[in-house]
Design a protein around this motif. Sequence first.
Motif, PDB file in Angstrom:
ATOM      1  N   PHE A   1       0.860  -1.180   0.000  1.00 15.28           N
ATOM      2  CA  PHE A   1       0.000   0.000   0.000  1.00 15.28           C
ATOM      3  C   PHE A   1       0.893   1.225   0.000  1.00 15.28           C
ATOM      4  O   PHE A   1       1.832   1.308   0.787  1.00 15.28           O
ATOM      5  N   GLY A   2       0.635   2.140  -0.899  1.00 16.32           N
ATOM      6  CA  GLY A   2       1.440   3.343  -0.957  1.00 16.32           C
ATOM      7  C   GLY A   2       0.585   4.578  -1.144  1.00 16.32           C
ATOM      8  O   GLY A   2      -0.521   4.510  -1.681  1.00 16.32           O
ATOM      9  N   MET A   3       1.111   5.687  -0.681  1.00 15.80           N
ATOM     10  CA  MET A   3       0.442   6.979  -0.846  1.00 15.80           C
ATOM     11  C   MET A   3       1.387   7.909  -1.594  1.00 15.80           C
ATOM     12  O   MET A   3       2.600   7.867  -1.374  1.00 15.80           O
ATOM     13  N   VAL A   4       0.823   8.712  -2.475  1.00 16.07           N
ATOM     14  CA  VAL A   4       1.615   9.624  -3.297  1.00 16.07           C
ATOM     15  C   VAL A   4       1.301  11.054  -2.885  1.00 16.07           C
ATOM     16  O   VAL A   4       0.136  11.470  -2.903  1.00 16.07           O
ATOM     17  N   ASN A   5       2.330  11.803  -2.520  1.00 18.72           N
ATOM     18  CA  ASN A   5       2.178  13.222  -2.231  1.00 18.72           C
ATOM     19  C   ASN A   5       2.189  13.933  -3.575  1.00 18.72           C
ATOM     20  O   ASN A   5       3.211  13.983  -4.254  1.00 18.72           O
ATOM     21  N   CYS A   6       1.021  14.454  -3.984  1.00 15.80           N
ATOM     22  CA  CYS A   6       0.902  15.018  -5.326  1.00 15.80           C
ATOM     23  C   CYS A   6      -0.090  16.173  -5.343  1.00 15.80           C
ATOM     24  O   CYS A   6      -0.814  16.405  -4.382  1.00 15.80           O
ATOM     25  N   VAL A   7      -0.099  16.846  -6.475  1.00 17.11           N
ATOM     26  CA  VAL A   7      -1.079  17.914  -6.671  1.00 17.11           C
ATOM     27  C   VAL A   7      -2.462  17.299  -6.857  1.00 17.11           C
ATOM     28  O   VAL A   7      -2.600  16.122  -7.188  1.00 17.11           O
ATOM     29  N   GLU A   8      -3.473  18.110  -6.648  1.00 18.67           N
ATOM     30  CA  GLU A   8      -4.857  17.640  -6.656  1.00 18.67           C
ATOM     31  C   GLU A   8      -5.285  16.972  -7.962  1.00 18.67           C
ATOM     32  O   GLU A   8      -6.033  15.991  -7.949  1.00 18.67           O
ATOM     33  N   ASP A   9      -4.792  17.453  -9.103  1.00 18.62           N
ATOM     34  CA  ASP A   9      -5.249  16.906 -10.381  1.00 18.62           C
ATOM     35  C   ASP A   9      -4.356  15.788 -10.924  1.00 18.62           C
ATOM     36  O   ASP A   9      -4.571  15.317 -12.036  1.00 18.62           O
ATOM     37  N   PHE A  10      -3.390  15.315 -10.141  1.00 20.58           N
ATOM     38  CA  PHE A  10      -2.552  14.188 -10.577  1.00 20.58           C
ATOM     39  C   PHE A  10      -3.361  12.904 -10.441  1.00 20.58           C
ATOM     40  O   PHE A  10      -3.983  12.656  -9.407  1.00 20.58           O
ATOM     41  N   THR A  11      -3.360  12.071 -11.494  1.00 25.01           N
ATOM     42  CA  THR A  11      -4.207  10.869 -11.486  1.00 25.01           C
ATOM     43  C   THR A  11      -3.449   9.558 -11.723  1.00 25.01           C
ATOM     44  O   THR A  11      -4.061   8.498 -11.712  1.00 25.01           O
ATOM     45  N   ASP A  12      -2.141   9.617 -11.936  1.00 25.96           N
ATOM     46  CA  ASP A  12      -1.388   8.402 -12.260  1.00 25.96           C
ATOM     47  C   ASP A  12      -0.666   7.815 -11.051  1.00 25.96           C
ATOM     48  O   ASP A  12       0.492   7.401 -11.132  1.00 25.96           O
ATOM     49  N   HIS A  13      -1.358   7.728  -9.936  1.00 25.12           N
ATOM     50  CA  HIS A  13      -0.771   7.194  -8.707  1.00 25.12           C
ATOM     51  C   HIS A  13      -0.155   5.801  -8.901  1.00 25.12           C
ATOM     52  O   HIS A  13       0.949   5.556  -8.417  1.00 25.12           O
ATOM     53  N   PRO A  14      -0.833   4.887  -9.603  1.00 27.99           N
ATOM     54  CA  PRO A  14      -0.246   3.560  -9.783  1.00 27.99           C
ATOM     55  C   PRO A  14       1.118   3.591 -10.483  1.00 27.99           C
ATOM     56  O   PRO A  14       2.005   2.798 -10.149  1.00 27.99           O
ATOM     57  N   LYS A  15       1.297   4.502 -11.432  1.00 25.56           N
ATOM     58  CA  LYS A  15       2.584   4.591 -12.126  1.00 25.56           C
ATOM     59  C   LYS A  15       3.697   4.987 -11.169  1.00 25.56           C
ATOM     60  O   LYS A  15       4.835   4.561 -11.331  1.00 25.56           O
ATOM     61  N   VAL A  16       3.392   5.792 -10.175  1.00 25.69           N
ATOM     62  CA  VAL A  16       4.383   6.183  -9.176  1.00 25.69           C
ATOM     63  C   VAL A  16       4.665   5.018  -8.227  1.00 25.69           C
ATOM     64  O   VAL A  16       5.815   4.634  -8.014  1.00 25.69           O
ATOM     65  N   ILE A  17       3.624   4.413  -7.688  1.00 27.02           N
ATOM     66  CA  ILE A  17       3.773   3.301  -6.733  1.00 27.02           C
ATOM     67  C   ILE A  17       4.481   2.109  -7.383  1.00 27.02           C
ATOM     68  O   ILE A  17       5.155   1.336  -6.710  1.00 27.02           O
ATOM     69  N   ASN A  18       4.368   1.978  -8.712  1.00 27.34           N
ATOM     70  CA  ASN A  18       5.066   0.898  -9.398  1.00 27.34           C
ATOM     71  C   ASN A  18       6.581   0.945  -9.184  1.00 27.34           C
ATOM     72  O   ASN A  18       7.257  -0.068  -9.340  1.00 27.34           O
ATOM     73  N   GLY A  19       7.120   2.099  -8.808  1.00 26.76           N
ATOM     74  CA  GLY A  19       8.542   2.164  -8.494  1.00 26.76           C
ATOM     75  C   GLY A  19       8.908   1.188  -7.396  1.00 26.76           C
ATOM     76  O   GLY A  19       9.963   0.557  -7.412  1.00 26.76           O
ATOM     77  N   CYS A  20       8.020   1.019  -6.439  1.00 23.88           N
ATOM     78  CA  CYS A  20       8.235   0.065  -5.356  1.00 23.88           C
ATOM     79  C   CYS A  20       7.858  -1.355  -5.788  1.00 23.88           C
ATOM     80  O   CYS A  20       8.626  -2.296  -5.592  1.00 23.88           O
ATOM     81  N   SER A  21       6.683  -1.500  -6.381  1.00 21.92           N
ATOM     82  CA  SER A  21       6.226  -2.854  -6.738  1.00 21.92           C
ATOM     83  C   SER A  21       7.112  -3.473  -7.815  1.00 21.92           C
ATOM     84  O   SER A  21       7.357  -4.691  -7.782  1.00 21.92           O
ATOM     85  N   ASP A  22       7.634  -2.681  -8.745  1.00 23.79           N
ATOM     86  CA  ASP A  22       8.555  -3.226  -9.746  1.00 23.79           C
ATOM     87  C   ASP A  22       9.849  -3.724  -9.091  1.00 23.79           C
ATOM     88  O   ASP A  22      10.420  -4.726  -9.519  1.00 23.79           O
ATOM     89  N   LEU A  23      10.281  -3.053  -8.053  1.00 26.15           N
ATOM     90  CA  LEU A  23      11.476  -3.487  -7.316  1.00 26.15           C
ATOM     91  C   LEU A  23      11.247  -4.845  -6.676  1.00 26.15           C
ATOM     92  O   LEU A  23      12.127  -5.709  -6.685  1.00 26.15           O
ATOM     93  N   PHE A  24      10.053  -5.047  -6.127  1.00 29.26           N
ATOM     94  CA  PHE A  24       9.749  -6.294  -5.424  1.00 29.26           C
ATOM     95  C   PHE A  24       9.419  -7.451  -6.362  1.00 29.26           C
ATOM     96  O   PHE A  24       9.469  -8.599  -5.967  1.00 29.26           O
ATOM     97  N   ALA A  25       9.069  -7.142  -7.613  1.00 30.99           N
ATOM     98  CA  ALA A  25       8.646  -8.190  -8.560  1.00 30.99           C
ATOM     99  C   ALA A  25       9.804  -9.040  -9.025  1.00 30.99           C
ATOM    100  O   ALA A  25      10.925  -8.676  -9.039  1.00 30.99           O
TER     101      ALA A  25
END
Length: 90
Positions: free
Chosen positions: A66-90
Motif C-alpha cells: 500500500f502506498g500513498m503519493v504526495n501530489c497535486v490535486e489533479d494528478f491521477t497516475d498514482h499507480p505509475k508512481v507506486i510501481n517504483g516500489c512494486s517493480d522493485l519487489f517483482a
Amino acid sequence: TVGKLVYLSGHGPVKEDSSRMVGRVGLEATEEEGYEAAKQTGLAMLSTLKSQLGSLDTVKRVVKLFGMVNCVEDFTDHPKVINGCSDLFA
C-alpha cells in the motif's frame, strides 16, 4: 511479526546520503522522480527487513503493498508512481 508474516509501515523515500526525498508529484517532482522515490521507499523497506531478520533469504513473497503519493490535486497516475516500489519487489 505475526506467525510467519512480517508487517512494515511508516517508510518513506531516503536518498543515499540519508536525507529524505521531498516534493509533490506534479509540482516540485515529476512522475519519474515520484517513481524513483517509491523505489527508494522499497529499498528502505528491504533494509529494515534485512536488519530485523538478519537476511532476506527467508522472505518468500510480498502479500500486500500500500502506498500513498504526495501530489497535486489533479494528478491521477498514482499507480505509475507506486510501481517504483512494486517493480522493485517483482
